[in-house]
Scaffold this motif. Structure first.
Motif, PDB file in Angstrom:
ATOM      1  N   ASN A 143     -42.676  16.227  61.196  1.00 54.64           N
ATOM      2  CA  ASN A 143     -42.630  14.836  60.761  1.00 54.64           C
ATOM      3  C   ASN A 143     -43.785  14.473  59.823  1.00 54.64           C
ATOM      4  O   ASN A 143     -43.804  13.404  59.245  1.00 54.64           O
ATOM      5  CB  ASN A 143     -42.622  13.903  61.975  1.00 54.64           C
ATOM      6  N   ASP A 144     -44.725  15.389  59.649  1.00 49.63           N
ATOM      7  CA  ASP A 144     -45.866  15.174  58.761  1.00 49.63           C
ATOM      8  C   ASP A 144     -45.419  15.387  57.314  1.00 49.63           C
ATOM      9  O   ASP A 144     -45.029  16.480  56.928  1.00 49.63           O
ATOM     10  CB  ASP A 144     -46.989  16.151  59.119  1.00 49.63           C
ATOM     11  N   HIS A 145     -45.478  14.342  56.530  1.00 50.33           N
ATOM     12  CA  HIS A 145     -44.986  14.403  55.152  1.00 50.33           C
ATOM     13  C   HIS A 145     -46.078  14.746  54.143  1.00 50.33           C
ATOM     14  O   HIS A 145     -45.817  14.779  52.945  1.00 50.33           O
ATOM     15  CB  HIS A 145     -44.333  13.069  54.770  1.00 50.33           C
ATOM     16  N   SER A 146     -47.287  15.018  54.602  1.00 48.71           N
ATOM     17  CA  SER A 146     -48.419  15.195  53.693  1.00 48.71           C
ATOM     18  C   SER A 146     -48.446  16.541  52.967  1.00 48.71           C
ATOM     19  O   SER A 146     -49.137  16.685  51.975  1.00 48.71           O
ATOM     20  CB  SER A 146     -49.729  15.012  54.461  1.00 48.71           C
ATOM     21  N   ASN A 147     -47.690  17.521  53.456  1.00 46.20           N
ATOM     22  CA  ASN A 147     -47.769  18.859  52.852  1.00 46.20           C
ATOM     23  C   ASN A 147     -46.716  19.115  51.774  1.00 46.20           C
ATOM     24  O   ASN A 147     -46.621  20.224  51.260  1.00 46.20           O
ATOM     25  CB  ASN A 147     -47.681  19.935  53.935  1.00 46.20           C
TER      26      ASN A 147
END
Length: 171
Positions: free
Chosen positions: A131-135
């Motif tokens: 769910n981490d969209h930073s990468n």
């Protein structure tokens, strides 16, 4: 579709999960998270067994392949607008990713629906990473699919414990 093709489809779905850095043990850990409080003697082997059984279902394989392919296309910028932007951003009001997930959850009954809602809200384990969209990776569908597989495996486990699954007696 014959058994040989189903096996190929299952292999393809498993390869796609692996390609997106999702290990079956990651999903089994989610099953453990959902069921450990209800079963004192629950093991990771039992959780993994139930994940594998869920992945043996053709409708689950179809959902895995479809969702991951859409994520990959969005990651590469290959979808038409406005769908490209919606999926790339994981738009909050876009619910098709959850609809695909619910098709997986439905395989083993209503217990899976509540487990899916809970785990989707909590985002434990691998779900937090997905769910981490930073990468720059797009997992609009994959996070919901992984949560749904875990919820379905959890539901399957609950049914097996009370003897509702005939196939458990044959394995």
């Amino acid at each position: 579709m014959n058994v040989e093709k189903q096996s190929e489809l299952e292999r393809d779905a498993r390869k796609m999960l692996e390609f997106r850095n999702v290990k079956l043990i990651d999903i089994a850990e989610l099953v453990f998270y959902l069921q450990a409080q209800y079963h004192d003697d629950l093991t990771m082997d039992v959780c993994l067994h139930n994940v594998n059984r869920v992945l043996s279902k053709r409708e689950v394989q179809h959902a895995v392949l479809t969702g991951i392919e859409l994520d990959i296309l969005a990651e590469k910028g290959l979808l038409s607008e406005p769908l490209q932007d919606i999926i790339h951003r994981d738009e909050g009001l876009y619910g098709i990713d959850e609809v695909i997930a619910l098709s997986i959850v439905n395989v083993y009954g209503s217990i899976g629906f509540t487990s899916y809602g809970f785990i989707d809200k909590q985002k434990p384990g691998i779900l937090s990473r997905l769910n981490d969209h930073s990468n720059g990776e797009v997992h609009t569908f994959l996070d919901d699919i992984v949560g749904a597989i875990a919820a379905a495996a959890s539901s399957r486990l609950a049914h097996a414990i009370v003897g509702d699954l005939e196939e458990e007696n044959q394995e």
